[in-house]
Design an enzyme around this catalytic site. Structure first.
Site, PDB file in Angstrom:
ATOM      1  N   HIS A  49     -28.041  42.994 -35.045  1.00 17.75           N
ATOM      2  CA  HIS A  49     -27.146  44.108 -34.353  1.00 17.75           C
ATOM      3  C   HIS A  49     -28.041  44.563 -33.182  1.00 17.75           C
ATOM      4  O   HIS A  49     -29.204  44.466 -33.060  1.00 17.75           O
ATOM      5  CB  HIS A  49     -26.542  45.254 -34.879  1.00 17.75           C
ATOM      6  CG  HIS A  49     -27.584  46.187 -35.712  1.00 17.75           C
ATOM      7  ND1 HIS A  49     -28.088  46.009 -36.876  1.00 17.75           N
ATOM      8  CD2 HIS A  49     -28.394  47.189 -34.987  1.00 17.75           C
ATOM      9  CE1 HIS A  49     -28.993  47.144 -37.020  1.00 17.75           C
ATOM     10  NE2 HIS A  49     -29.202  47.846 -36.010  1.00 17.75           N
TER      11      HIS A  49
HETATM   12  P1  TYD Z   1     -27.392  48.273 -41.988  1.00 15.73           P
HETATM   13  O1  TYD Z   1     -26.887  48.651 -40.603  1.00 15.73           O
HETATM   14  O2  TYD Z   1     -26.781  47.076 -42.677  1.00 15.73           O
HETATM   15  O3  TYD Z   1     -28.800  47.822 -42.036  1.00 15.73           O
HETATM   16  P2  TYD Z   1     -29.391  46.623 -41.245  1.00 15.73           P
HETATM   17  O4  TYD Z   1     -28.637  46.686 -39.793  1.00 15.73           O
HETATM   18  O5  TYD Z   1     -30.993  47.268 -40.772  1.00 15.73           O
HETATM   19  O6  TYD Z   1     -29.538  45.319 -41.876  1.00 15.73           O
HETATM   20  O7  TYD Z   1     -27.685  49.547 -43.080  1.00 15.73           O
HETATM   21  C1  TYD Z   1     -27.433  49.606 -44.341  1.00 15.73           C
HETATM   22  C2  TYD Z   1     -26.669  50.548 -45.136  1.00 15.73           C
HETATM   23  O8  TYD Z   1     -27.333  51.762 -44.816  1.00 15.73           O
HETATM   24  C3  TYD Z   1     -25.230  50.677 -44.291  1.00 15.73           C
HETATM   25  O9  TYD Z   1     -24.350  50.898 -45.219  1.00 15.73           O
HETATM   26  C4  TYD Z   1     -25.442  51.794 -43.299  1.00 15.73           C
HETATM   27  C5  TYD Z   1     -26.489  52.616 -44.156  1.00 15.73           C
HETATM   28  N1  TYD Z   1     -27.159  53.570 -43.093  1.00 15.73           N
HETATM   29  C6  TYD Z   1     -27.181  54.955 -43.134  1.00 15.73           C
HETATM   30  O10 TYD Z   1     -26.243  55.457 -43.897  1.00 15.73           O
HETATM   31  N2  TYD Z   1     -27.763  55.685 -42.204  1.00 15.73           N
HETATM   32  C7  TYD Z   1     -28.778  55.062 -41.471  1.00 15.73           C
HETATM   33  O11 TYD Z   1     -29.467  55.740 -40.472  1.00 15.73           O
HETATM   34  C8  TYD Z   1     -28.959  53.576 -41.423  1.00 15.73           C
HETATM   35  C9  TYD Z   1     -29.875  52.953 -40.582  1.00 15.73           C
HETATM   36  C10 TYD Z   1     -27.970  52.875 -42.366  1.00 15.73           C
END
Ligand code: TYD
Length: 131
Positions: A49
């Site tokens: 992303h």
């Molecule tokens: P995700 O965006 O999938 O992580 P990445 O893009 O780094 O692989 O995030 C994993 C999960 O954590 C998703 O359910 C959203 C949650 N999350 C939060 O609640 N707060 C945050 O600050 C972040 C970064 C993720």
């Protein structure tokens, strides 16, 4: 593409090492959120992303991982394996993280609270918006 790696001052002595992070000092923004990833499976590639506004600094406080950063014109791979080094990730930067070592703890400092509407999770859309 210019990769910004912040060299953080390490305060080390016979007891061990210490690194301090201070907003608007060695971290170039107000810190509103800190999160960290750990126990990431070896074969996992995550991220996929970009953000419209969010700025971040990523630090491998333990272990190592690789980042792919893509500004829509160029793709650069960065190895994070030093707890005294912070990778600055500006807005409109597509990122993927992979090659996590077993012991990797990847800490991320962010200048905004979590906001799903700030994410661009579709690569084609990212290319359009970044262009
Ligand atoms: P995700 O965006 O999938 O992580 P990445 O893009 O780094 O692989 O995030 C994993 C999960 O954590 C998703 O359910 C959203 C949650 N999350 C939060 O609640 N707060 C945050 O600050 C972040 C970064 C993720």
């Amino acid at each position: 593409m210019e990769i910004k790696l912040i060299q953080l001052q390490m305060h080390g002595d016979e007891r061990g090492s210490l690194v301090a992070l201070e907003q608007d000092k060695n971290i170039p923004f107000h810190i509103k959120r800190v999160y960290y990833m750990f126990s990431t499976k070896e074969s996992v590639r995550r991220g996929y992303h970009a953000h419209k506004e969010l700025k971040q600094v990523a630090i491998a406080v333990r272990g190592s991982c690789r980042f792919l950063l893509d500004d829509s014109k160029e793709r650069v791979e960065v190895l994070l394996d030093n707890p005294a080094q912070g990778l600055v990730i500006e807005s409109f930067m597509w990122r993927e993280m992979y090659d996590f070592s077993d012991d990797c703890v990847l800490m991320v400092l962010a200048d905004q609270l979590y906001d799903e509407s700030d994410y661009v999770r579709d690569y084609e859309e990212f290319i359009k918006l970044a262009g």
